[in-house]
Enzyme design. Sequence first.
Site, PDB file in Angstrom:
ATOM      1  N   ARG A   1     -10.441  -5.691  -3.590  1.00  0.00           N
ATOM      2  CA  ARG A   1     -10.805  -4.320  -2.380  1.00  0.00           C
ATOM      3  C   ARG A   1     -11.488  -3.802  -2.455  1.00  0.00           C
ATOM      4  O   ARG A   1     -12.074  -3.105  -1.803  1.00  0.00           O
ATOM      5  CB  ARG A   1      -9.189  -3.574  -2.627  1.00  0.00           C
ATOM      6  CG  ARG A   1      -9.475  -2.695  -3.419  1.00  0.00           C
ATOM      7  CD  ARG A   1      -8.415  -2.115  -4.178  1.00  0.00           C
ATOM      8  NE  ARG A   1      -7.723  -0.867  -3.780  1.00  0.00           N
ATOM      9  CZ  ARG A   1      -6.937  -0.685  -3.574  1.00  0.00           C
ATOM     10  NH1 ARG A   1      -5.749   0.372  -5.093  1.00  0.00           N
ATOM     11  NH2 ARG A   1      -6.010   0.643  -2.544  1.00  0.00           N
TER      12      ARG A   1
ATOM     13  N   GLU B   1       0.673   3.692   1.357  1.00  0.00           N
ATOM     14  CA  GLU B   1       0.897   4.914   2.576  1.00  0.00           C
ATOM     15  C   GLU B   1       1.749   3.934   3.365  1.00  0.00           C
ATOM     16  O   GLU B   1       2.490   4.398   4.332  1.00  0.00           O
ATOM     17  CB  GLU B   1      -0.428   4.501   3.393  1.00  0.00           C
ATOM     18  CG  GLU B   1      -1.291   6.168   1.904  1.00  0.00           C
ATOM     19  CD  GLU B   1      -1.879   5.795   0.951  1.00  0.00           C
ATOM     20  OE1 GLU B   1      -3.033   6.146   0.198  1.00  0.00           O
ATOM     21  OE2 GLU B   1      -1.849   3.857   0.779  1.00  0.00           O
TER      22      GLU B   1
ATOM     23  N   GLY C   1       8.588   5.243  -6.429  1.00  0.00           N
ATOM     24  CA  GLY C   1       7.901   6.350  -5.874  1.00  0.00           C
ATOM     25  C   GLY C   1       7.145   6.259  -4.307  1.00  0.00           C
ATOM     26  O   GLY C   1       7.688   7.754  -4.100  1.00  0.00           O
ATOM     27  N   ASP C   2       6.932   4.991  -3.622  1.00  0.00           N
ATOM     28  CA  ASP C   2       6.999   5.288  -2.541  1.00  0.00           C
ATOM     29  C   ASP C   2       8.518   5.900  -1.597  1.00  0.00           C
ATOM     30  O   ASP C   2       8.572   6.105  -1.265  1.00  0.00           O
ATOM     31  CB  ASP C   2       6.471   3.869  -1.960  1.00  0.00           C
ATOM     32  CG  ASP C   2       5.178   4.260  -2.335  1.00  0.00           C
ATOM     33  OD1 ASP C   2       4.342   5.359  -2.752  1.00  0.00           O
ATOM     34  OD2 ASP C   2       4.991   2.512  -2.563  1.00  0.00           O
TER      35      ASP C   2
ATOM     36  N   GLY D   1       0.923  -1.068  -0.022  1.00  0.00           N
ATOM     37  CA  GLY D   1      -0.097  -0.356   0.493  1.00  0.00           C
ATOM     38  C   GLY D   1       0.986   1.169  -0.358  1.00  0.00           C
ATOM     39  O   GLY D   1       1.827   1.208   0.894  1.00  0.00           O
TER      40      GLY D   1
ATOM     41  N   ARG E   1      -4.048   5.929 -10.109  1.00  0.00           N
ATOM     42  CA  ARG E   1      -4.609   4.910 -10.631  1.00  0.00           C
ATOM     43  C   ARG E   1      -6.418   4.737 -11.073  1.00  0.00           C
ATOM     44  O   ARG E   1      -6.852   4.798 -10.331  1.00  0.00           O
ATOM     45  CB  ARG E   1      -5.112   4.486  -8.878  1.00  0.00           C
ATOM     46  CG  ARG E   1      -3.979   3.975  -8.192  1.00  0.00           C
ATOM     47  CD  ARG E   1      -2.342   3.243  -8.115  1.00  0.00           C
ATOM     48  NE  ARG E   1      -1.491   3.067  -7.262  1.00  0.00           N
ATOM     49  CZ  ARG E   1      -0.184   3.470  -7.391  1.00  0.00           C
ATOM     50  NH1 ARG E   1      -0.061   4.938  -9.000  1.00  0.00           N
ATOM     51  NH2 ARG E   1       0.294   3.307  -6.518  1.00  0.00           N
TER      52      ARG E   1
ATOM     53  N   TYR F   1      -7.149  -6.273  -8.091  1.00  0.00           N
ATOM     54  CA  TYR F   1      -6.977  -5.403  -7.064  1.00  0.00           C
ATOM     55  C   TYR F   1      -8.631  -6.937  -6.625  1.00  0.00           C
ATOM     56  O   TYR F   1      -8.869  -6.919  -7.077  1.00  0.00           O
ATOM     57  CB  TYR F   1      -7.542  -3.902  -7.056  1.00  0.00           C
ATOM     58  CG  TYR F   1      -5.930  -3.613  -7.225  1.00  0.00           C
ATOM     59  CD1 TYR F   1      -5.054  -2.862  -6.256  1.00  0.00           C
ATOM     60  CD2 TYR F   1      -5.963  -2.147  -8.065  1.00  0.00           C
ATOM     61  CE1 TYR F   1      -4.449  -2.654  -6.085  1.00  0.00           C
ATOM     62  CE2 TYR F   1      -5.145  -1.482  -8.008  1.00  0.00           C
ATOM     63  CZ  TYR F   1      -4.217  -2.024  -7.570  1.00  0.00           C
ATOM     64  OH  TYR F   1      -3.205  -0.983  -7.585  1.00  0.00           O
TER      65      TYR F   1
ATOM     66  N   ASP G   1       7.956  -4.706  -2.050  1.00  0.00           N
ATOM     67  CA  ASP G   1       7.066  -2.705  -2.879  1.00  0.00           C
ATOM     68  C   ASP G   1       7.841  -2.536  -1.700  1.00  0.00           C
ATOM     69  O   ASP G   1       7.914  -1.348  -1.673  1.00  0.00           O
ATOM     70  CB  ASP G   1       5.771  -3.965  -2.492  1.00  0.00           C
ATOM     71  CG  ASP G   1       4.164  -3.417  -3.265  1.00  0.00           C
ATOM     72  OD1 ASP G   1       4.872  -3.492  -4.344  1.00  0.00           O
ATOM     73  OD2 ASP G   1       3.625  -2.966  -2.901  1.00  0.00           O
TER      74      ASP G   1
END
Length: 320
Positions: free
Chosen positions: A111, A42, A261-262, A40, A173, A109, A298
């Site tokens: 979700r 965040e 990117g994170d 995720g 997204r 996904y 990730d």
Amino acid sequence: MTFNERRFDVITFGESMGMLYPEGPRGIGQGGTMSQSFGGAESNLAIGLARLGCQVGWFSQLGRDPLGKGIVKTLRGEGVDVSRVHYTTDAPTGLMLREQVRGKSSVYYYRAGSAASRMTPELVDPAYIADSRIVHITGITPALSQSCLDTVRRVIALCKEHGTKISFDPNLRLKLWSIQQARPVLLELANHCDYFLPGYDECKLLYQTESEQEIFEQLRKLNAVTVVKSYNDSNVIVEPDRLNTVPFRKVKHVVDTVGAGDGFCAGFLAGISKGQSPEEALQLAALTGSMVVEAVGDWEALPTWEEVEQEQGITAHIER
């Protein structure tokens, strides 16, 4: 409590999902075994910041299930404060499947109706927001549901009330919503932030233009430090009165681009938290982002501060 006395450098929130991915070269549905992890934007960012020596918190709503409990356990072990995570038995933790076939990565996904998609403004602790110097928001959370958008708006209002800075990565997204749905919401959030972290391709979609001049003119109107990622082999700092281009950092060997990117955002916010100028923080971001793509995972590949210093030549790596 003064701004500098606040407990957290950065707090972030959003959905983290369990993740399954095939081992070896086979794609999903082709047989073979699957490995598990979670991901995720965040929670990845929170881990990245913690590894870089920042005090960081993350909250969400998770299912009271093995996936949710495993996510919280790992985040806690990474040094992320998870004291405001909420569990529910009314909905499950989300799930995603990831595959990499012939060099192309795809994510699927599961979700819809997840616990995180049912977050509401009532779950936000005002004192928690007030205890952070920066709150980081992504454009993924408001895409999940109207109640999640309401939650984002509640957090922004609390940041304004308590003088907490807002960092915003649009993280567009298009599997979650169309650009027509996303554009007005993401532009609304951009107008509220202190640090705006879009990619150049996202800017083209948000401002509906291919014109570089028009894009940078729009960004100059924001009351924010904007960092535009991936513009002509560079990253660009845009403020109302100036523009500064910082070239990419060359990567020795690209292994996996997931999480870059994170890692970039974690580096930038870590630099800001450590008192660096936007240019210095951007150089740190370029370094941490480039280090992520040199390994697999990730969040697993996010570097520690010790690894960053070794890469910078400040300290030496001792093999034995």
